[in-house]
Design an enzyme around this catalytic site. Structure first.
Site: not given
Ligand SMILES: Nc1ncnc2c1ncn2[C@@H]1O[C@H](COP(=O)(O)OP(=O)(O)OP(=O)(O)O)[C@@H](O)[C@H]1O
Ligand SMILES: [Mg+2]
Length: 358
Positions: A118, A226, A73-74, A167
Site C-alpha cells: 500500500d 467509503r 484499491k485495498t 493515490t
Molecule cells: N466497488 C466496491 N463495492 C463495494 N464496496 C466497496 C467498493 N469499493 C470500495 N468499497 C468499500 O469502501 C471501503 C473503502 O475501500 P478500500 O479500503 O478498498 O479503499 P482504498 O482505495 O484502499 O482507500 P485508501 O486509498 O484510503 O487506502 C471499504 O469498506 C469497501 O468495502
Molecule cells: Mg487502501
C-alpha cells in the site's frame, strides 16, 4: 479556532479512513470480483489477467492500482488474492524504511503469494531499487557486512505477484511504474453504483432501507464508497434513535442535514467557502488568502480540504486571477449572479479585493 484547524481530516465527507471506518470496513469489503460494484473497465481487465494466469498455472503479472482514497484499491487487492486462491501479505511503503525490511519480507514469501504494498509511492529509495530487481528477476541481493568488506549475496525468490496501491501514481519513478504488467486506474463512482454499494452495505449491517433512501445517501457520497458507507452508518443512527429504524429518502435527507452534508455532498466548510465567494466577492475572481480570511481558515485548509471537491464538482475554478464561482455555484446556493458590470460602471465588489495570489 475552527473545527477544521485541529484536524482537517475530521470530517464526515473526507475520503480518508478513520478508526471507525477501519473497524467496519473488513466486514463490508466485497470478497470476489463479481461482488465488486462498478469500475467496469478495471474489473474486466483484471479478470482477464487473473483468468489467463490461472489457465497458465503461473503467477500473474504485477498489478498497480491507482486512484483517490476510498475507491476500493485495498479491497481489490484482497480480491486478487482470493481469486487466485493465494495467500496475501500486507505491508506499506512507509513501513519499509530500509532495504533490509523489504528483503526480509520478500525472502519469506511462498510461491504464488500476493504481496500487497500500500502507498507504494512512499517507499524509501534503497527499498525501491531492491524492489526493481525482485519484480523483474525474482531475485534480491542481500548485503552482508559493512564498508569495504561488504558482500552482496544473491538470493532467489519464489515467483510472487506484487500488487501496489497508490493515490499518487504521478509520484512513482518510471522504472517502478514500468515493471507493473497491468495498471488499474480507479475512477469515482456514478450515483447508481454508489446506490448499489449502499444497499449492499445496508443488507450486511442489517439496516432496513428503501431504494430512494439509498439513492439519497449515494447522491451525497462524493463518488466514494467509503463515504457512502460512513454516511449510511450516521443515517442508521438517526433512523434508530428518532424513528423505527427504516431508512427512507426523507429520513436520510433529514439525518444528513443534521450532519450538515448537503444534497450534493458539500459540508459546512465547502459551503462556507462558496458562500463567501458568492456573497462577499460577487463570484470572484478573488485570491486564495483573501477567501481563506473571509471564512476564518488557513489558506492550506481551503486549498487542500475544500477546493478539490468544489473544483471537481464544477462549482469553483482556479484561474490566474484568483478563484471564481461557476453558474452552478450560484444555482447550488440558490443565489442570483449580479449583472455584469462594464468599464466605467460601479466596480464589482471583487474588483475592490484584487486577487492576492494563486
Ligand atoms: N466497488 C466496491 N463495492 C463495494 N464496496 C466497496 C467498493 N469499493 C470500495 N468499497 C468499500 O469502501 C471501503 C473503502 O475501500 P478500500 O479500503 O478498498 O479503499 P482504498 O482505495 O484502499 O482507500 P485508501 O486509498 O484510503 O487506502 C471499504 O469498506 C469497501 O468495502
Ligand atoms: Mg487502501
Amino acid at each position: 479556532m475552527s473545527p477544521y484547524d485541529a484536524d482537517p481530516v475530521d470530517r464526515l465527507v473526507t475520503a480518508a479512513a478513520d478508526g471507525e471506518d477501519q473497524a467496519v470496513e473488513a466486514a463490508l469489503r466485497p470478497k470476489q470480483l463479481d461482488e465488486f460494484i462498478g469500475q467496469e473497465r478495471v474489473r474486466e481487465q483484471l479478470s482477464l489477467v487473473l483468468q489467463a494466469a490461472r489457465k497458465r498455472g503461473s503467477a500473474p503479472d504485477h498489478v498497480l492500482l491507482s486512484g483517490p482514497p476510498g475507491l476500493g484499491k485495498t479491497t481489490l487487492s484482497m480480491i486478487i488474492a482470493a481469486e487466485l486462491g493465494a495467500p496475501i501479505r500486507i505491508t506499506s511503503g512507509p513501513a519499509i524504511q530500509h532495504a533490509g525490511d523489504l528483503a526480509a519480507i520478500l525472502s519469506s514469501l511462498t510461491e504464488g503469494e500476493v504481496l500487497f504494498l500500500d502507498e507504494i509511492h512512499r517507499m524509501s529509495r534503497p527499498a525501491e531499487e531492491m524492489l526493481y530487481m525482485a519484480m523483474e528477476d525474482f531475485r534480491v541481493d542481500v548485503i552482508v557486512g559493512k564498508g569495504p568488506g561488504a558482500t552482496a549475496i544473491p538470493l532467489e525468490l519464489p515467483p510472487f505477484t506484487l500488487v501496489g496501491a497508490t493515490t499518487r501514481a504521478g509520484l512513482l519513478p518510471p522504472p517502478l511504474r514500468d515493471r507493473f504488467g497491468f495498471t488499474g486506474h480507479m475512477e469515482f463512482y456514478a450515483p447508481v453504483e454508489l446506490e448499489r454499494v449502499v444497499r449492499r452495505s445496508a443488507a450486511l449491517l442489517d439496516v432496513e432501507i428503501d431504494p430512494v433512501g439509498a439513492a439519497e445517501i449515494a447522491g451525497r457520497s462524493r463518488g466514494t464508497p467509503r463515504i457512502a458507507n460512513r454516511l449510511l452508518r450516521r443515517v442508521r443512527d438517526f433512523a434508530q434513535v428518532r424513528h423505527d429504524g427504516l431508512v427512507t429518502a426523507e429520513i436520510a435527507a433529514r439525518a444528513l442535514d443534521v450532519y450538515e452534508v448537503d444534497a450534493r455532498g458539500l459540508d459546512r466548510l465547502d459551503r462556507a467557502v462558496l458562500d463567501a465567494l458568492l456573497r462577499l466577492f460577487g463570484g470572484g475572481p478573488v485570491g486564495l488568502s483573501t477567501l481563506a480570511v473571509a471564512v476564518g481558515e488557513e489558506s492550506e485548509t481551503v486549498e487542500e480540504v475544500a477546493e478539490p471537491f468544489l473544483v471537481r464538482e464544477g462549482l469553483l475554478a482556479r484561474t490566474p486571477r484568483g478563484r471564481i464561482a461557476t453558474a452552478a455555484a450560484w444555482q447550488h446556493l440558490g443565489l442570483t449572479p449580479p449583472v455584469q458590470t462594464t468599464r466605467g460602471a460601479v466596480p464589482a465588489q471583487s474588483e475592490l479585493f484584487p486577487a492576492d495570489e494563486g
